[in-house]
Design a protein around this motif. Structure first.
Motif, mmCIF file in Angstrom:
data_model
loop_
_atom_site.group_PDB
_atom_site.id
_atom_site.type_symbol
_atom_site.label_atom_id
_atom_site.label_comp_id
_atom_site.label_asym_id
_atom_site.label_seq_id
_atom_site.Cartn_x
_atom_site.Cartn_y
_atom_site.Cartn_z
ATOM 1 N N THR A 158 0.823 -1.216 0.000
ATOM 2 C CA THR A 158 0.000 0.000 0.000
ATOM 3 C C THR A 158 0.853 1.261 0.000
ATOM 4 O OG1 THR A 158 -0.134 0.044 2.433
ATOM 5 C CG2 THR A 158 -1.854 -1.171 1.254
ATOM 6 N N GLN A 176 -2.232 5.717 -3.813
ATOM 7 C CA GLN A 176 -3.276 6.616 -4.304
ATOM 8 C C GLN A 176 -3.052 7.092 -5.733
ATOM 9 O OE1 GLN A 176 -5.046 9.500 -1.441
ATOM 10 N NE2 GLN A 176 -3.194 9.151 -0.237
ATOM 11 N N SER A 181 -10.233 -2.489 0.774
ATOM 12 C CA SER A 181 -10.218 -2.821 2.193
ATOM 13 C C SER A 181 -9.375 -4.072 2.396
ATOM 14 C CB SER A 181 -11.646 -3.099 2.705
ATOM 15 O OG SER A 181 -12.583 -2.165 2.214
ATOM 16 N N LEU A 209 -8.250 11.496 5.410
ATOM 17 C CA LEU A 209 -6.880 11.506 4.909
ATOM 18 C C LEU A 209 -6.414 12.947 4.787
ATOM 19 C CD1 LEU A 209 -6.990 8.822 2.067
ATOM 20 C CD2 LEU A 209 -5.464 8.777 4.048
ATOM 21 N N TYR A 259 -0.770 7.272 2.753
ATOM 22 C CA TYR A 259 -2.004 7.332 3.532
ATOM 23 C C TYR A 259 -1.711 8.005 4.865
ATOM 24 C CZ TYR A 259 -3.829 4.316 -0.091
ATOM 25 O OH TYR A 259 -4.230 3.820 -1.312
ATOM 26 N N TYR A 313 -9.758 1.788 2.899
ATOM 27 C CA TYR A 313 -9.056 2.908 2.259
ATOM 28 C C TYR A 313 -10.022 3.523 1.236
ATOM 29 C CZ TYR A 313 -4.911 0.427 4.058
ATOM 30 O OH TYR A 313 -3.993 -0.222 4.853
ATOM 31 N N ASP A 314 -10.726 4.547 1.635
ATOM 32 C CA ASP A 314 -11.734 5.184 0.788
ATOM 33 C C ASP A 314 -11.082 6.325 0.019
ATOM 34 O OD1 ASP A 314 -13.909 6.330 -0.409
ATOM 35 O OD2 ASP A 314 -15.045 6.669 1.435
ATOM 36 N N LEU A 315 -10.562 6.012 -1.169
ATOM 37 C CA LEU A 315 -9.885 7.032 -1.962
ATOM 38 C C LEU A 315 -10.860 8.077 -2.479
ATOM 39 C CD1 LEU A 315 -7.883 4.575 -1.897
ATOM 40 C CD2 LEU A 315 -7.060 5.354 -4.114
ATOM 41 N N ILE A 368 -9.935 7.127 5.878
ATOM 42 C CA ILE A 368 -9.534 5.790 6.285
ATOM 43 C C ILE A 368 -10.442 5.370 7.444
ATOM 44 C CG2 ILE A 368 -7.722 4.372 7.323
ATOM 45 C CD1 ILE A 368 -6.947 5.032 4.576
#
Length: 486
Positions: free
Chosen positions: A102, A226, A246, A274, A281, A426-428, A433
């Motif tokens: 990651t 990202q 996730s 974030l 992250y 991990y909600d981009l 987060i």
């Protein structure tokens, strides 16, 4: 008189509607299995593992339809481990075992005729290399492609004399991967169907340093950072997966877990934003409490700067605190432990360790990491202690797995030791987060909501169904569709 439809036609119409509106559901979840890099019985000195983590941390300064991937691995720092998964690329599809990271963006695999690439490994896998000439769906990425003028990774891709878009990923531990970008199919299997999509990835022709070591040899790295070239970014830009992933890492002796291209949904998940405009992250850590008492430290030490800040990184095995914070933390933990419950203390590989006859949950305090937005990550003793030894009289030695950062680095790194036994989201798209304690050996709920590049819901995605039990609903809807229509 109202018009009527025959029941068969009506049911077929309803079935067709469900089949169309649940197309995305049927294609998800997409998951990656993580596999243990080195068998649990093969031990590694803590000092060696810390050296690998520290080399990784130097990189943090330098590089300023959900799909399931089953995982293998272990958080135990006394076991040499990395997480890897199997991915299929090319036509016909070939298997590649890739380290999951990651902390970086691109996917790259070793190329045929690679110099320095490992030809054998101590892992229970068969190594492969990518041969563009043997894939009917391969296409080159040339100098005219947008990637050659975009900063997907540091350093940015450059044009070579033979019109190839090339790259060199240099790591601070003197290891490196160099090659050229290609485009080919990546495959993702689901419970009831298979899918594939073109993907830009690297074909590495030269490796150096730790990347060539046979005991940890894999076929490449799959990045979940990202950046635009990461797998999740590329597939989500095409509307194939949500722009969120996730993972849930098992903390028992069996290890392993699952990484999902999608959002694992649980009622107890808490989120924190974030910090924008940073490549990793990065989170806003406000303070640390030990047994309910806040550490007396200046919160500015957690401020995000080029050489400090708080980062979640599944590629780091343990957790790390800046030097000043670490000393306060260690003193607070030691002071909170009743003297009568200890049989002694000692130091192993630079870590403070304790002998006790009692359960660690009865002896050691809980720790709370408090983040922006009111989100807290509570660490129980099992989340920051590592079993080191057991004596003949039954005394067990436990070492603190939260370490001190080396030198002037001011990073707080949250690695696998604190991420295990938790759902991590991990909600981009939402730039946040989230986490929740969870038994990662159990099934979980997965969101099916997709958004297009414009941010609106994708065609064929039912936003009225916020989550499904993993694969079950899609399976039965498909059976109904097939039965009624055929």
């Amino acid at each position: 008189m109202a018009a009527t439809l025959p029941v068969g036609i009506l049911m077929a119409t309803i079935a067709l509607f469900f089949c169309q509106t649940t197309t995305v559901i049927c294609e998800f979840p997409m998951t990656l299995p993580l596999e243990r890099a080195i068998p649990l019985r093969n031990e590694m000195k803590l000092s060696e593992l810390k050296a690998l983590d520290h080399a990784r941390h130097r990189r943090l300064i330098q590089s300023s339809n959900d799909t399931d991937f089953p995982l293998e691995g272990t958080y135990d720092p006394y076991v040499a481990g990395l997480y890897y998964t199997k991915v299929q690329l090319g036509s016909p599809p070939r298997d590649f075992h890739l380290q999951v990271d990651t902390g970086s963006d691109p996917l790259w695999v070793t190329c045929s005729s690679c110099s320095g690439c490992p030809h054998k490994t101590q892992l229970q896998i068969k190594l492969s290399s990518f041969d563009p000439g043997k894939s009917s769906t391969y296409s080159p990425v040339t100098c005219s492609d947008a990637i050659c003028s975009s900063e997907y990774q540091t350093p940015e891709a450059v044009c070579s004399s033979d019109n190839r878009c090339t790259y060199t990923f240099q790591y601070a531990d003197d290891s490196a991967s160099a090659g050229y970008y290609v485009s080919d199919l990546i495959y993702f299997a689901t419970a009831i169907s298979n899918g594939s999509s073109p993907l830009i990835f690297g074909c590495s022709k030269e490796l150096t340093g730790n990347l060539v070591k046979n005991e940890r040899g894999v076929d490449g790295i799959i990045g979940f950072g990202q950046g635009d070239i990461s797998v999740v970014s590329q597939l989500s830009s095409k509307g194939l997966v949500p722009k969120v992933f996730s993972h849930c890492l098992r903390g028992d002796d069996q290890g392993g877990g699952t990484l999902v291209l999608g959002e694992i949904v649980e009622p107890n998940i808490v989120f924190t934003p974030l910090i924008p405009s940073w490549p990793h992250y990065n989170l806003d850590l406000k303070g640390i409490e030990v047994k309910g008492q806040k550490l007396a430290i200046d919160s500015s030490v957690f401020q995000t700067l080029p050489n400090q800040g708080t980062v979640i990184d599944s590629g780091t095995t343990m957790a790390y605190l800046p030097e000043g914070v670490y000393e306060s933390f260690l003193n607070a933990v030691s002071d909170a432990v009743p003297v009568e419950s200890l049989a002694g203390t000692y130091v192993a590989d630079g870590s403070q360790c304790f002998f006790t006859l009692n359960s660690i949950s009865e002896v050691f305090p809980n720790i709370s990491l408090n983040f922006a937005g009111g989100a807290s990550m509570v660490l129980k003793p099992k989340d920051y202690l590592v079993h080191h030894m057991t004596l003949n009289d039954g005394e067990t030695g436990w070492c603190i797995g939260i370490q001190k950062m080396q030198g002037s680095q001011g990073f707080t790194i949250l690695g696998d030791i604190v991420l295990k036994d938790r759902i991590i989201v991990y909600d981009l798209a939402g730039q946040r987060i989230g986490w929740a304690d969870y038994d990662c050996s159990k099934s979980f709920n997965v969101s099916v909501k997709l958004t297009s590049a414009s941010g609106s819901s994708s065609v064929g995605t039912s936003t009225d169904w916020p989550l499904i039990k993993k694969r079950t609903l899609a399976f039965f809807v498909s059976l109904i569709c097939c039965f009624l229509l055929f």
